[in-house]
Design an enzyme around this catalytic site. Structure first.
Site, PDB file in Angstrom:
ATOM      1  N   ASP A  33       0.849  -1.193   0.000  1.00  0.00           N
ATOM      2  CA  ASP A  33       0.000   0.000   0.000  1.00  0.00           C
ATOM      3  C   ASP A  33       0.888   1.249   0.000  1.00  0.00           C
ATOM      4  N   LEU A  35       0.003   4.058   1.005  1.00  0.00           N
ATOM      5  CA  LEU A  35      -0.429   4.934   2.101  1.00  0.00           C
ATOM      6  C   LEU A  35      -0.628   6.360   1.579  1.00  0.00           C
ATOM      7  N   ALA A  79      -5.900  -1.959  -4.583  1.00  0.00           N
ATOM      8  CA  ALA A  79      -5.355  -0.591  -4.612  1.00  0.00           C
ATOM      9  C   ALA A  79      -5.934   0.207  -5.771  1.00  0.00           C
ATOM     10  N   GLU A  81      -7.200   4.637  -6.806  1.00  0.00           N
ATOM     11  CA  GLU A  81      -7.827   5.903  -6.447  1.00  0.00           C
ATOM     12  C   GLU A  81      -9.318   5.638  -6.587  1.00  0.00           C
ATOM     13  N   THR A 121     -15.702  -2.471  -9.743  1.00  0.00           N
ATOM     14  CA  THR A 121     -16.898  -1.784  -9.254  1.00  0.00           C
ATOM     15  C   THR A 121     -18.062  -1.932 -10.226  1.00  0.00           C
ATOM     16  N   ASP A 122     -19.280  -1.822  -9.686  1.00  0.00           N
ATOM     17  CA  ASP A 122     -20.470  -1.833 -10.561  1.00  0.00           C
ATOM     18  C   ASP A 122     -20.562  -0.570 -11.419  1.00  0.00           C
ATOM     19  N   GLU A 123     -19.771   0.464 -11.059  1.00  0.00           N
ATOM     20  CA  GLU A 123     -19.855   1.723 -11.805  1.00  0.00           C
ATOM     21  C   GLU A 123     -19.382   1.591 -13.243  1.00  0.00           C
ATOM     22  N   TYR A 148     -13.099   8.310 -12.615  1.00  0.00           N
ATOM     23  CA  TYR A 148     -12.863   7.136 -11.760  1.00  0.00           C
ATOM     24  C   TYR A 148     -13.372   5.862 -12.423  1.00  0.00           C
ATOM     25  N   SER A 149     -14.661   5.855 -12.791  1.00  0.00           N
ATOM     26  CA  SER A 149     -15.231   4.593 -13.289  1.00  0.00           C
ATOM     27  C   SER A 149     -14.662   4.217 -14.654  1.00  0.00           C
ATOM     28  N   LYS A 152     -11.454   2.443 -13.921  1.00  0.00           N
ATOM     29  CA  LYS A 152     -11.727   1.078 -13.423  1.00  0.00           C
ATOM     30  C   LYS A 152     -12.147   0.180 -14.590  1.00  0.00           C
ATOM     31  N   ARG A 191     -19.128  10.289   5.927  1.00  0.00           N
ATOM     32  CA  ARG A 191     -19.193  11.756   6.006  1.00  0.00           C
ATOM     33  C   ARG A 191     -20.414  12.184   6.818  1.00  0.00           C
TER      34      ARG A 191
HETATM   35  P1  NAD Z   1      -9.791   3.370  -0.537  1.00  0.00           P
HETATM   36  O1  NAD Z   1      -9.572   4.660  -1.254  1.00  0.00           O
HETATM   37  O2  NAD Z   1     -10.362   3.383   0.822  1.00  0.00           O
HETATM   38  O3  NAD Z   1      -8.416   2.564  -0.454  1.00  0.00           O
HETATM   39  C1  NAD Z   1      -7.519   2.506  -1.526  1.00  0.00           C
HETATM   40  C2  NAD Z   1      -6.172   2.042  -0.979  1.00  0.00           C
HETATM   41  O4  NAD Z   1      -5.260   1.926  -2.084  1.00  0.00           O
HETATM   42  C3  NAD Z   1      -5.536   3.025   0.014  1.00  0.00           C
HETATM   43  O5  NAD Z   1      -5.040   2.336   1.129  1.00  0.00           O
HETATM   44  C4  NAD Z   1      -4.400   3.673  -0.780  1.00  0.00           C
HETATM   45  O6  NAD Z   1      -3.307   4.083   0.029  1.00  0.00           O
HETATM   46  C5  NAD Z   1      -4.022   2.546  -1.718  1.00  0.00           C
HETATM   47  N1  NAD Z   1      -3.383   3.021  -2.951  1.00  0.00           N
HETATM   48  C6  NAD Z   1      -3.793   4.026  -3.763  1.00  0.00           C
HETATM   49  N2  NAD Z   1      -2.930   4.185  -4.788  1.00  0.00           N
HETATM   50  C7  NAD Z   1      -1.951   3.247  -4.613  1.00  0.00           C
HETATM   51  C8  NAD Z   1      -0.798   2.897  -5.348  1.00  0.00           C
HETATM   52  N3  NAD Z   1      -0.453   3.567  -6.465  1.00  0.00           N
HETATM   53  N4  NAD Z   1      -0.038   1.888  -4.900  1.00  0.00           N
HETATM   54  C9  NAD Z   1      -0.366   1.220  -3.770  1.00  0.00           C
HETATM   55  N5  NAD Z   1      -1.437   1.513  -3.020  1.00  0.00           N
HETATM   56  C10 NAD Z   1      -2.235   2.516  -3.445  1.00  0.00           C
HETATM   57  O7  NAD Z   1     -10.667   2.496  -1.542  1.00  0.00           O
HETATM   58  P2  NAD Z   1     -11.778   1.389  -1.220  1.00  0.00           P
HETATM   59  O8  NAD Z   1     -13.093   2.049  -1.127  1.00  0.00           O
HETATM   60  O9  NAD Z   1     -11.292   0.514  -0.151  1.00  0.00           O
HETATM   61  O10 NAD Z   1     -11.754   0.590  -2.611  1.00  0.00           O
HETATM   62  C11 NAD Z   1     -10.857  -0.494  -2.783  1.00  0.00           C
HETATM   63  C12 NAD Z   1     -11.127  -1.126  -4.129  1.00  0.00           C
HETATM   64  O11 NAD Z   1     -12.473  -1.580  -4.190  1.00  0.00           O
HETATM   65  C13 NAD Z   1     -10.938  -0.185  -5.309  1.00  0.00           C
HETATM   66  O12 NAD Z   1     -10.343  -0.904  -6.358  1.00  0.00           O
HETATM   67  C14 NAD Z   1     -12.344   0.232  -5.670  1.00  0.00           C
HETATM   68  O13 NAD Z   1     -12.440   0.557  -7.043  1.00  0.00           O
HETATM   69  C15 NAD Z   1     -13.112  -1.029  -5.346  1.00  0.00           C
HETATM   70  N6  NAD Z   1     -14.525  -0.875  -4.981  1.00  0.00           N
HETATM   71  C16 NAD Z   1     -14.898  -0.009  -3.989  1.00  0.00           C
HETATM   72  C17 NAD Z   1     -16.243   0.052  -3.616  1.00  0.00           C
HETATM   73  C18 NAD Z   1     -16.711   0.963  -2.489  1.00  0.00           C
HETATM   74  O14 NAD Z   1     -17.897   1.032  -2.204  1.00  0.00           O
HETATM   75  N7  NAD Z   1     -15.819   1.676  -1.791  1.00  0.00           N
HETATM   76  C19 NAD Z   1     -17.186  -0.744  -4.258  1.00  0.00           C
HETATM   77  C20 NAD Z   1     -16.753  -1.599  -5.289  1.00  0.00           C
HETATM   78  C21 NAD Z   1     -15.430  -1.666  -5.629  1.00  0.00           C
HETATM   79  O1  DAU Z   2     -20.685   1.566  -6.626  1.00  0.00           O
HETATM   80  C1  DAU Z   2     -19.405   1.307  -6.146  1.00  0.00           C
HETATM   81  C2  DAU Z   2     -18.673   2.609  -5.910  1.00  0.00           C
HETATM   82  O2  DAU Z   2     -19.238   3.163  -4.728  1.00  0.00           O
HETATM   83  C3  DAU Z   2     -17.166   2.431  -5.760  1.00  0.00           C
HETATM   84  O3  DAU Z   2     -16.647   2.001  -6.986  1.00  0.00           O
HETATM   85  C4  DAU Z   2     -16.494   3.745  -5.348  1.00  0.00           C
HETATM   86  O4  DAU Z   2     -15.123   3.521  -5.091  1.00  0.00           O
HETATM   87  C5  DAU Z   2     -17.167   4.244  -4.080  1.00  0.00           C
HETATM   88  O5  DAU Z   2     -16.622   5.503  -3.707  1.00  0.00           O
HETATM   89  C6  DAU Z   2     -18.669   4.383  -4.307  1.00  0.00           C
HETATM   90  O6  DAU Z   2     -18.946   5.421  -5.285  1.00  0.00           O
HETATM   91  P1  DAU Z   2     -20.149   6.476  -5.061  1.00  0.00           P
HETATM   92  O7  DAU Z   2     -19.858   7.661  -5.874  1.00  0.00           O
HETATM   93  O8  DAU Z   2     -21.459   5.794  -5.214  1.00  0.00           O
HETATM   94  O9  DAU Z   2     -19.918   6.748  -3.465  1.00  0.00           O
HETATM   95  P2  DAU Z   2     -19.946   8.074  -2.574  1.00  0.00           P
HETATM   96  O10 DAU Z   2     -19.793   7.606  -1.164  1.00  0.00           O
HETATM   97  O11 DAU Z   2     -19.025   9.113  -3.070  1.00  0.00           O
HETATM   98  O12 DAU Z   2     -21.431   8.603  -2.785  1.00  0.00           O
HETATM   99  C7  DAU Z   2     -22.565   7.778  -2.565  1.00  0.00           C
HETATM  100  C8  DAU Z   2     -23.806   8.549  -2.983  1.00  0.00           C
HETATM  101  O13 DAU Z   2     -24.006   9.631  -2.051  1.00  0.00           O
HETATM  102  C9  DAU Z   2     -23.709   9.206  -4.352  1.00  0.00           C
HETATM  103  O14 DAU Z   2     -24.988   9.172  -4.951  1.00  0.00           O
HETATM  104  C10 DAU Z   2     -23.288  10.647  -4.045  1.00  0.00           C
HETATM  105  C11 DAU Z   2     -23.993  10.905  -2.724  1.00  0.00           C
HETATM  106  N1  DAU Z   2     -23.339  11.856  -1.782  1.00  0.00           N
HETATM  107  C12 DAU Z   2     -22.010  11.699  -1.526  1.00  0.00           C
HETATM  108  C13 DAU Z   2     -21.378  12.513  -0.600  1.00  0.00           C
HETATM  109  C14 DAU Z   2     -19.902  12.391  -0.302  1.00  0.00           C
HETATM  110  C15 DAU Z   2     -24.109  12.803  -1.117  1.00  0.00           C
HETATM  111  O15 DAU Z   2     -25.327  12.927  -1.349  1.00  0.00           O
HETATM  112  N2  DAU Z   2     -23.496  13.596  -0.198  1.00  0.00           N
HETATM  113  C16 DAU Z   2     -22.160  13.505   0.090  1.00  0.00           C
HETATM  114  O16 DAU Z   2     -21.679  14.263   0.947  1.00  0.00           O
END
Ligand code: NAD
Ligand code: DAU
Length: 332
Positions: A33, A35, A79, A81, A121-123, A148-149, A152, A191
């Protein structure tokens, strides 16, 4: 027992996966990671040192990646963004990590013939109308909306190409929105929870009618472990737990569980290009691999998540002011 490399294992879902692996298997784990602002070594605190090793480094650093791949049997690649709002302000790191980073890992998987699981991701499928009876399946065409999407989606296509052209032993999963402990306060649910804990009103983008399909991060972890153990090489699996909720309903539930009036939130500027609805059909994963989610009660899971943020302020407080200043600068 096997040696697992988990990229992004100090992030939200990656750290939940490492906790899950340590609790449910006898595998040893190396976390790679960088970090970044999103990674936090504290998310791995308390795990046994003889089974978990954190290496700070970049997935795009080919010599480092090559060395680590020579030490493991399998790699799970989290890993990335990950935040849509950041990708709208500054897309470049998304290309560097999500595209070039994934390419670097695939080249190492090819060189070392390591089993590789790619987290996506589903996005990548774009969005659905609110009244669309269909949900995303493994055969839905790719149609990503944000920087982002789209990165991915690009990384998924790289994995498919490395499977077909070079015989890399890989699988892919595309999961819906996760919630649970260790999620960065920039994301929607943490948040709003931490706003409430700080006495700030929750912030809803636009009308709040947008729908997300929520799954607990621990259910995501059990699904990934199932695919790693039983998945068919070259296949894609969608992960979801039938958790569709609109954002307004989620904010109202957070307020109700916090004993506050359910209308004590603000509407703020909408996200440009904001996807309307995501919904996952996870029939393939359930019928072919026998997976099922454990967290079926969203209200109970959300209440436990609120409790986790209440008890772990030292984990999230350092990031909170900076995140709120960033959102305030955009009218959000
Ligand atoms: P996050 O942002 O919380 O964590 C990402 C981690 O990757 C961090 O620890 C960061 O330091 C590390 N990282 C970033 N760039 C790096 C690099 N160049 N080298 C090494 N490490 C690096 O993200 P998350 O929400 O835990 O998502 C993790 C994975 O799951 C992602 O691939 C994301 O697309 C996928 N995903 C997330 C969600 C969601 O709801 N959060 C849903 C579906 C899929
Ligand atoms: O669907 C999977 C994805 O879910 C992952 O691939 C992404 O990594 C993850 O961040 C997440 O994406 P979203 O854009 O759906 O998540 P986010 O938490 O940013 O926002 C969720 C929903 O809430 C979206 O419709 C935007 C809305 N939102 C978000 C924030 C931060 C608000 O209404 N208020 C807010 O303050």
């Amino acid at each position: 027992m096997s040696q697992l490399l988990v990229t992004g294992g100090a992030g939200f879902i990656g750290s939940n996966f490492v906790h899950h692996v340590i609790a449910n298997t006898d595998h040893e784990v190396i976390v790679l990671d960088k970090l970044t602002y999103a990674g936090n070594a504290a998310s791995l605190a308390g795990l046994p040192e003889h089974r978990v090793r954190l290496v700070q480094g970049d997935i795009a650093d080919a010599p480092l990646v090559d060395d680590l791949f020579s030490q493991v049997d399998s790699v799970v690649h989290y890993a990335a963004e990950s935040h849509n709002d950041n990708s709208l302000s500054d897309p470049r790191p998304f290309l560097d990590t999500n595209i070039v980073g994934t390419y670097t890992l695939l080249e190492a998987a090819r060189a070392h013939d390591v089993r590789f699981h790619h987290i996506s991701t589903d996005e990548v499928y774009g969005d659905l109308e609110l009244d669309d009876p269909e949900r995303f399946t493994e055969s839905t065409p790719y149609n990503p909306s944000s920087p982002y999407s789209s990165t991915k989606a690009g990384s998924d296509l790289l994995v498919r190409a490395w499977v077909r052209s070079f015989g890399v032993r890989a699988t892919i999963s595309n999961c819906s929105n996760n919630y649970g402990p260790y999620q960065h306060v920039e994301k929607f649910i943490p948040r709003q929870i931490t706003n409430v804990l700080r006495g700030i009103r929750p912030k809803l983008y636009g009308t709040g009618e947008n729908v997300r399909d929520w799954i607990h991060a621990d259910d995501h972890s059990s699904a990934v472990l199932t695919i790693l153990e039983k998945g068919t090489l070259g296949e894609t699996y969608l992960i979801g737990a039938d958790g569709e909720k609109d954002n307004k309903a989620v904010v109202e539930l957070i307020l109700r569980l916090s004993d506050l009036p359910t209308d004590a939130y603000d509407h703020v500027s909408d996200r440009p290009g904001h996807d309307l609805r995501y919904a996952i059909d996870s029939t393939k994963l359930r019928t072919e691999l026998g997976w099922a989610p454990r967290y079926r009660d969203f209200e109970a899971g959300l209440a436990a998540t609120i409790e986790w943020y209440r008890e772990n302020e030292s984990w999230w407080a350092p990031a909170k002011d900076g995140v709120e200043a960033f959102y305030a600068s955009k009218g959000q």
